[in-house]
Each structure stands twice: as structure tokens, then as C-alpha cells.
Motif scaffolding. Structure first.
Motif, PDB file in Angstrom:
ATOM      1  N   LEU A 134      49.536   7.045  -6.935  1.00 32.54           N
ATOM      2  CA  LEU A 134      50.753   7.375  -7.672  1.00 32.54           C
ATOM      3  C   LEU A 134      50.559   7.144  -9.169  1.00 32.54           C
ATOM      4  O   LEU A 134      49.846   6.217  -9.579  1.00 32.54           O
ATOM      5  CB  LEU A 134      51.920   6.528  -7.176  1.00 32.54           C
ATOM      6  CG  LEU A 134      52.470   6.867  -5.790  1.00 32.54           C
ATOM      7  CD1 LEU A 134      53.514   5.839  -5.385  1.00 32.54           C
ATOM      8  CD2 LEU A 134      53.076   8.267  -5.779  1.00 32.54           C
ATOM      9  N   PRO A 135      51.207   7.954 -10.012  1.00 29.54           N
ATOM     10  CA  PRO A 135      51.124   7.724 -11.462  1.00 29.54           C
ATOM     11  C   PRO A 135      51.760   6.393 -11.835  1.00 29.54           C
ATOM     12  O   PRO A 135      52.655   5.893 -11.148  1.00 29.54           O
ATOM     13  CB  PRO A 135      51.922   8.896 -12.052  1.00 29.54           C
ATOM     14  CG  PRO A 135      51.989   9.915 -10.973  1.00 29.54           C
ATOM     15  CD  PRO A 135      51.976   9.165  -9.688  1.00 29.54           C
ATOM     16  N   ARG A 136      51.302   5.821 -12.935  1.00 23.90           N
ATOM     17  CA  ARG A 136      51.856   4.565 -13.426  1.00 23.90           C
ATOM     18  C   ARG A 136      51.904   4.597 -14.945  1.00 23.90           C
ATOM     19  O   ARG A 136      51.241   5.407 -15.592  1.00 23.90           O
ATOM     20  CB  ARG A 136      51.030   3.359 -12.946  1.00 23.90           C
ATOM     21  CG  ARG A 136      49.566   3.432 -13.333  1.00 23.90           C
ATOM     22  CD  ARG A 136      48.751   2.338 -12.660  1.00 23.90           C
ATOM     23  NE  ARG A 136      49.073   1.028 -13.177  1.00 23.90           N
ATOM     24  CZ  ARG A 136      48.433   0.463 -14.200  1.00 23.90           C
ATOM     25  NH1 ARG A 136      47.429   1.100 -14.807  1.00 23.90           N
ATOM     26  NH2 ARG A 136      48.767  -0.734 -14.605  1.00 23.90           N
ATOM     27  N   PHE A 137      52.721   3.715 -15.517  1.00 24.03           N
ATOM     28  CA  PHE A 137      52.814   3.606 -16.973  1.00 24.03           C
ATOM     29  C   PHE A 137      51.493   3.078 -17.528  1.00 24.03           C
ATOM     30  O   PHE A 137      50.845   2.232 -16.912  1.00 24.03           O
ATOM     31  CB  PHE A 137      53.955   2.675 -17.374  1.00 24.03           C
ATOM     32  CG  PHE A 137      55.326   3.272 -17.208  1.00 24.03           C
ATOM     33  CD1 PHE A 137      55.909   3.992 -18.231  1.00 24.03           C
ATOM     34  CD2 PHE A 137      56.045   3.117 -16.018  1.00 24.03           C
ATOM     35  CE1 PHE A 137      57.176   4.543 -18.094  1.00 24.03           C
ATOM     36  CE2 PHE A 137      57.303   3.659 -15.864  1.00 24.03           C
ATOM     37  CZ  PHE A 137      57.875   4.385 -16.904  1.00 24.03           C
ATOM     38  N   SER A 138      51.142   3.552 -18.711  1.00 20.56           N
ATOM     39  CA  SER A 138      49.924   3.071 -19.355  1.00 20.56           C
ATOM     40  C   SER A 138      50.185   1.873 -20.256  1.00 20.56           C
ATOM     41  O   SER A 138      49.253   1.221 -20.717  1.00 20.56           O
ATOM     42  CB  SER A 138      49.281   4.193 -20.185  1.00 20.56           C
ATOM     43  OG  SER A 138      50.177   4.662 -21.179  1.00 20.56           O
ATOM     44  N   ALA A 139      51.461   1.565 -20.520  1.00 23.47           N
ATOM     45  CA  ALA A 139      51.814   0.420 -21.366  1.00 23.47           C
ATOM     46  C   ALA A 139      53.123  -0.168 -20.862  1.00 23.47           C
ATOM     47  O   ALA A 139      53.895   0.487 -20.160  1.00 23.47           O
ATOM     48  CB  ALA A 139      51.954   0.850 -22.827  1.00 23.47           C
ATOM     49  N   SER A 140      53.362  -1.416 -21.234  1.00 23.16           N
ATOM     50  CA  SER A 140      54.605  -2.083 -20.840  1.00 23.16           C
ATOM     51  C   SER A 140      55.740  -1.631 -21.742  1.00 23.16           C
ATOM     52  O   SER A 140      55.540  -0.899 -22.720  1.00 23.16           O
ATOM     53  CB  SER A 140      54.436  -3.600 -20.943  1.00 23.16           C
ATOM     54  OG  SER A 140      54.294  -3.981 -22.298  1.00 23.16           O
ATOM     55  N   ASP A 199      55.335  -1.989 -25.322  1.00 18.34           N
ATOM     56  CA  ASP A 199      54.226  -1.201 -25.862  1.00 18.34           C
ATOM     57  C   ASP A 199      52.909  -1.954 -25.850  1.00 18.34           C
ATOM     58  O   ASP A 199      51.995  -1.638 -26.620  1.00 18.34           O
ATOM     59  CB  ASP A 199      54.534  -0.708 -27.293  1.00 18.34           C
ATOM     60  CG  ASP A 199      55.643   0.333 -27.305  1.00 18.34           C
ATOM     61  OD1 ASP A 199      55.888   0.937 -26.248  1.00 18.34           O
ATOM     62  OD2 ASP A 199      56.247   0.539 -28.365  1.00 18.34           O
ATOM     63  N   ASP A 200      52.788  -2.944 -24.970  1.00 23.06           N
ATOM     64  CA  ASP A 200      51.522  -3.658 -24.815  1.00 23.06           C
ATOM     65  C   ASP A 200      50.678  -2.963 -23.755  1.00 23.06           C
ATOM     66  O   ASP A 200      51.178  -2.561 -22.699  1.00 23.06           O
ATOM     67  CB  ASP A 200      51.769  -5.109 -24.394  1.00 23.06           C
ATOM     68  CG  ASP A 200      52.428  -5.920 -25.506  1.00 23.06           C
ATOM     69  OD1 ASP A 200      52.152  -5.621 -26.683  1.00 23.06           O
ATOM     70  OD2 ASP A 200      53.230  -6.820 -25.184  1.00 23.06           O
ATOM     71  N   VAL A 201      49.382  -2.831 -24.034  1.00 18.42           N
ATOM     72  CA  VAL A 201      48.437  -2.216 -23.103  1.00 18.42           C
ATOM     73  C   VAL A 201      47.599  -3.311 -22.475  1.00 18.42           C
ATOM     74  O   VAL A 201      47.166  -4.249 -23.158  1.00 18.42           O
ATOM     75  CB  VAL A 201      47.535  -1.199 -23.838  1.00 18.42           C
ATOM     76  CG1 VAL A 201      46.520  -0.585 -22.873  1.00 18.42           C
ATOM     77  CG2 VAL A 201      48.384  -0.115 -24.490  1.00 18.42           C
ATOM     78  N   GLU A 202      47.405  -3.212 -21.149  1.00 20.48           N
ATOM     79  CA  GLU A 202      46.587  -4.212 -20.465  1.00 20.48           C
ATOM     80  C   GLU A 202      45.181  -4.232 -21.046  1.00 20.48           C
ATOM     81  O   GLU A 202      44.489  -3.210 -21.062  1.00 20.48           O
ATOM     82  CB  GLU A 202      46.508  -3.894 -18.963  1.00 20.48           C
ATOM     83  CG  GLU A 202      47.814  -4.086 -18.221  1.00 20.48           C
ATOM     84  CD  GLU A 202      48.223  -5.547 -18.173  1.00 20.48           C
ATOM     85  OE1 GLU A 202      47.327  -6.414 -18.259  1.00 20.48           O
ATOM     86  OE2 GLU A 202      49.428  -5.832 -18.071  1.00 20.48           O
ATOM     87  N   PRO A 203      44.726  -5.392 -21.545  1.00 18.65           N
ATOM     88  CA  PRO A 203      43.412  -5.443 -22.208  1.00 18.65           C
ATOM     89  C   PRO A 203      42.259  -5.111 -21.273  1.00 18.65           C
ATOM     90  O   PRO A 203      41.227  -4.619 -21.704  1.00 18.65           O
ATOM     91  CB  PRO A 203      43.332  -6.887 -22.723  1.00 18.65           C
ATOM     92  CG  PRO A 203      44.314  -7.650 -21.894  1.00 18.65           C
ATOM     93  CD  PRO A 203      45.399  -6.688 -21.540  1.00 18.65           C
ATOM     94  N   GLY A 204      42.400  -5.358 -19.982  1.00 12.78           N
ATOM     95  CA  GLY A 204      41.311  -5.103 -19.057  1.00 12.78           C
ATOM     96  C   GLY A 204      41.231  -3.657 -18.601  1.00 12.78           C
ATOM     97  O   GLY A 204      40.281  -3.267 -17.906  1.00 12.78           O
ATOM     98  N   ASP A 205      42.199  -2.849 -18.967  1.00 16.84           N
ATOM     99  CA  ASP A 205      42.226  -1.452 -18.540  1.00 16.84           C
ATOM    100  C   ASP A 205      41.081  -0.697 -19.222  1.00 16.84           C
ATOM    101  O   ASP A 205      40.893  -0.782 -20.438  1.00 16.84           O
ATOM    102  CB  ASP A 205      43.566  -0.830 -18.935  1.00 16.84           C
ATOM    103  CG  ASP A 205      43.794   0.524 -18.273  1.00 16.84           C
ATOM    104  OD1 ASP A 205      42.792   1.202 -17.973  1.00 16.84           O
ATOM    105  OD2 ASP A 205      44.957   0.891 -18.057  1.00 16.84           O
TER     106      ASP A 205
END
Length: 477
Positions: A74-80, A83-89
Motif C-alpha cells: 500500500l502507498p504511504r506518506f514519505s514524510a510526517s 515535514d520530517d523524513v525518516e533518516p533511515g529511508d
């Protein structure tokens, strides 16, 4: 949308521009539509008609959707939400660039900060000079999507830095003079009234100007109150002024402007609205003409388009090719809204390909995405009307009608369409063919007050789609 209505003189001038002139691409004249040819040069008419032919891509919009194989994930958000992006992504860097591109070129909201403002420096300078040096009231007018609200927001930020008290209000169809201006008065501290001392009980209580208004007041009483403003200057911005339906509201605002000017009050109004000229927005009000300045918003030039795109390039660390910029310029027709919308989509297409160069292919992808979204927003019956053979055969006529309906209310006459078609058609035939699209569930509305037919597209999105398709046809190889 800023596809400008051209006069015959402008058309003739445009036809003399060199082929590689980008401005000529932006403002290419309407193609000839003719059931009974009346032009001197049949080859010129054929070439013009081809320019407004319906692009083949549009036919794919009205076909039955094909089955699509869906991925298991399923699609998911790329940021919270912050507007924070998971550093491990693994795609964290790409996600950040997409967010930066959105912040720089996102078209869903007006520009409110100067860091994202481009292409309107002259208009901003003229607006500041009118307020600061001439001490007049200002009316900003132009087509939809031309950047009036963005200019008002950036001007407000600039004025607040200069310690002006700026009050912003967006007008609605049901706007009432006393309710709106009472809310403005409620945001002006009573400390700025000349009768109030800094250490007085009124100032210490934090009262505002609204407590000094009677229950019922008009423009004269309000001007009496505002004439006593001291220690600051107040700017009141009435955005979307064209939406006001109450004629008495407009009369009261005109009366307020005159009274404020006559009393040299430290309160100035800035009005913005959709209109082709000053009178269309404020009406016939000769008594206030010396107290106001009209600021028409013009389509962006090629260099201004580049300035807007450059903001996105810097933010997202990408580069638009000359071909991509030229395509966006042609498709946007000078509209800041469309420049940002198309550049944003083109940049996203390039980043999805993991490329830092935005090519002409990405620009074309952006145009197709925008047209697809616009089409999807229309009712199904309207999509069916656009897809039928009659609409295909009359596409140049529909495009001319879309150009003709550029007024604030969207209405146009047979004469307007006749002018858009270069005077090479028969008015009675134009009227007959327009009426074929004016059935109960069709593309156009029809009114015949006093026996003269007036038309309007039932949905503004149809007009936008038609105008974009005309620009797309011109860019076809």
C-alpha cells in the motif's frame, strides 16, 4: 487562467513576430473557425485551424478506464505531518527534494512569503509607492490566477516590517459592510486613537476601536473614527472584492474611500478582484477617481517565468532545460498559477525518474497530468459532452468561446466569439452552433435578456481545459 483576449490589431502584430520569439508562443492568436470560408488565404486558415485542433491525448481522457495491476504494498506518506523524513529511508533525500519543490512551487495556495515570490517586483514597487508616496487607495485587478492575492500577501508582510498595521479580509458573496468593518475595527488597538493616552484605563484594558462604534454605523461614521488614528498607519486589504454581490456594500466602500481621503485619515484601502478594467470592479464612481490608483496585473513575461522556475530549481536542486521552460511558458500563457502548477508537476516527474534535469518530456507529462486532473473534476456528463464527435468537430469554436469568456462573470456573446475567430465567420452560424451546446445538461448556459444571446460555460474547468488544449496543440511536433 491568463489566456488573454486579443484585439485585431494585436493579432496582426503577433503574426509578424519571429518564429522563435517565446512571447509569440505565449500569446498566439485564436485559430480561424469557419463553416463558410471567408478568408483570403485558404492556406493560412488551414494552418490556424490545425493550431486549435484537439490534441490526440485528450481522447484518452474520455475512454473507458483500462484494468491496472496494483502493487501488493500500500502507498504511504514519505514524510510526517511536521515535514520530517525518516533518516533511515533509502529515498529520504529524494523525499526532502520533493517537499522543497512543493514549498517553492506548490500552486494550491497563494504565495505568502517573499522567499517564494518572483516575477512581480515592479507591481510590488508600484503598490508600495502608491501607499507610501501618493497616500492613495489602490485597486489591484486582473484575470483569475494572475497573482493578485500573492501580491497582497507579500505586500502585507513588507508593510508590517515598516510598522504599518495591516488588516486582511477576504470578501464573500454575502459580505456586509458593517460586519466586515467592525471586525477590522476590533483589530485596531484603542491606544492608536488620538483621545487615548498610553496610561489611560482604556489603553490598559486593551480595548480596540470596535468599542467606539455605534450598533449601526455607515461609511461616514466609520471615517470619523478612522480619521482619529494616530501613531501608526493602517492598511485594510479587501481581497476577492469581485465576489461581493451587494451593490450597497460597494457603494459604502466607495463612500468610505472618499471620506477617508477628504479627511487625510491614516487609513488606506487595498482592493483586489477579478476584472478586466477598473470600472468593472468598483463601478462608475467618478467622485473617488482622484483618490484611487488602479494596478492592473499583467501576464508574466518570459524572464519572469524563468525567475519563478529558478526558485524551484534552487530549492529542489534540479535544473529545467530550455525546452522545458519554453513549454511551461507556452502552456501557462502568463499565468503565475499555471507556471507554478506545471513547473511543480514537471519537477516531480523528473524526480520520480531520479533525474536532476527536467526535460521537455517531463514538461509534457506535467501538462497531461494537469489536463487529466481538470477533466476528472468535471461531472461525468460534461466529460461525455467533450468526448463526443460534435465537440471534436467544433473544437476551434469551443476554444474561441473559452477565450471570449474571460470576463469576471464568464459571460460572452456571439460578437465576442466572432472577434476571437478573427471576423472570418458568419455570426448567425456561430450563434446556431453555440446553442447546440446549450442544452440542459450540456457545456454552455444560455440567457437571452432583451433578445440578445449570452453564453457561459457551466463549469469553469471546461474553459480551462479548452484553453490548455489549444496551447498543447500549438506545441505538438
Amino acid at each position: 487562467m491568463i489566456w488573454k483576449r486579443w484585439s485585431r490589431a494585436e493579432r496582426a502584430g503577433a503574426e509578424t513576430l519571429p518564429e522563435n520569439d517565446a512571447d509569440a508562443v505565449i500569446a498566439a492568436p485564436a485559430a480561424a473557425y469557419d463553416t463558410e470560408p471567408m478568408v483570403a488565404d485558404p492556406r493560412a486558415a488551414a494552418g490556424a485551424a490545425a493550431a486549435d485542433a484537439r490534441p490526440a491525448f485528450l481522447d484518452t481522457l474520455w475512454r473507458e478506464p483500462q484494468p491496472v495491476v496494483r502493487p501488493f504494498t500500500l502507498p504511504r506518506f514519505s514524510a510526517s505531518a511536521s515535514d520530517d523524513v525518516e533518516p533511515g529511508d533509502s529515498d529520504a533525500g529524494l523525499a526532502r527534494r520533493k517537499l522543497a519543490l512543493r514549498d517553492a512551487l506548490g500552486a494550491s495556495q497563494p504565495v505568502i512569503g517573499r522567499e517564494s515570490f518572483a516575477g512581480r517586483h515592479d507591481a510590488l514597487a508600484q503598490l508600495i509607492a502608491s501607499i507610501e508616496q501618493q497616500r492613495v487607495h489602490v485597486v489591484i485587478y486582473g484575470e483569475r490566477g494572475i497573482g493578485k492575492t500573492s501580491l497582497a500577501h507579500v505586500f502585507a508582510e513588507t508593510a508590517r516590517e515598516a510598522r504599518y498595521l495591516v488588516l486582511y479580509g477576504s470578501c464573500g458573496t454575502e459580505a456586509q459592510f458593517d460586519a466586515m468593518f467592525r471586525s477590522f475595527a476590533a483589530r485596531i488597538p484603542r491606544l492608536y486613537h488620538k483621545s487615548v493616552l498610553p496610561n489611560s484605563p482604556e489603553a490598559e484594558r486593551g480595548d480596540n476601536f470596535d468599542v467606539m462604534l455605534e450598533e449601526h454605523f455607515g461609511p461616514r461614521e466609520l471615517a470619523d473614527l478612522f480619521a482619529d488614528v494616530t501613531g501608526t498607519r493602517v492598511i485594510i486589504i479587501l481581497d476577492e472584492y469581485d465576489r461581493v454581490l451587494d451593490a450597497s456594500f460597494r457603494r459604502d466602500v466607495a463612500e468610505l474611500i472618499k471620506n477617508l481621503s477628504d479627511r487625510a485619515a491614516r487609513v488606506q484601502l487595498v482592493l483586489t478582484g477579478v476584472a478586466q478594467n477598473l470600472d468593472e470592479l468598483i463601478g462608475y464612481a467618478p467622485s473617488i477617481r482622484r483618490n484611487i490608483v488602479g494596478l492592473p496585473m499583467r501576464p508574466l513575461s518570459v524572464n519572469e517565468v524563468r525567475d519563478v522556475i529558478a526558485i524551484g530549481e534552487t530549492a529542489a536542486e534540479i535544473k529545467f532545460s530550455d525546452e522545458a521552460v519554453q513549454m511551461i511558458t507556452a502552456m501557462a500563457g502568463g499565468s503565475p498559477y499555471l507556471v507554478r502548477l506545471l513547473a511543480h508537476q514537471a519537477g516531480l516527474a523528473a524526480l520520480a525518474d531520479k533525474r536532476s534535469q527536467v526535460s521537455e518530456v517531463h514538461g509534457r507529462t506535467a501538462v497531461e497530468r494537469v489536463l487529466t486532473d481538470w477533466n476528472a473534476s468535471l461531472p461525468r456528463r460534461v466529460q461525455a459532452s467533450l468526448g463526443r464527435d460534435e465537440a471534436r468537430a467544433q473544437w476551434p469554436l469551443l476554444i474561441a468561446a473559452a477565450r471570449a469568456g474571460s470576463s469576471a462573470d464568464g459571460y460572452f456573446t456571439v460578437d465576442d466569439v466572432y472577434t476571437e475567430l478573427g471576423g472570418n465567420s458568419v455570426p448567425t452560424i456561430i450563434e446556431r452552433d453555440l446553442k447546440r451546446f446549450a442544452n440542459a445538461n450540456d457545456l454552455l448556459e444560455l440567457q437571452e435578456p432583451g433578445g440578445e444571446a449570452r453564453f457561459r460555460f457551466r463549469y469553469p474547468g471546461v474553459s480551462s481545459l479548452l484553453l490548455m488544449s489549444a496551447a498543447m496543440a500549438r506545441m505538438a511536433p
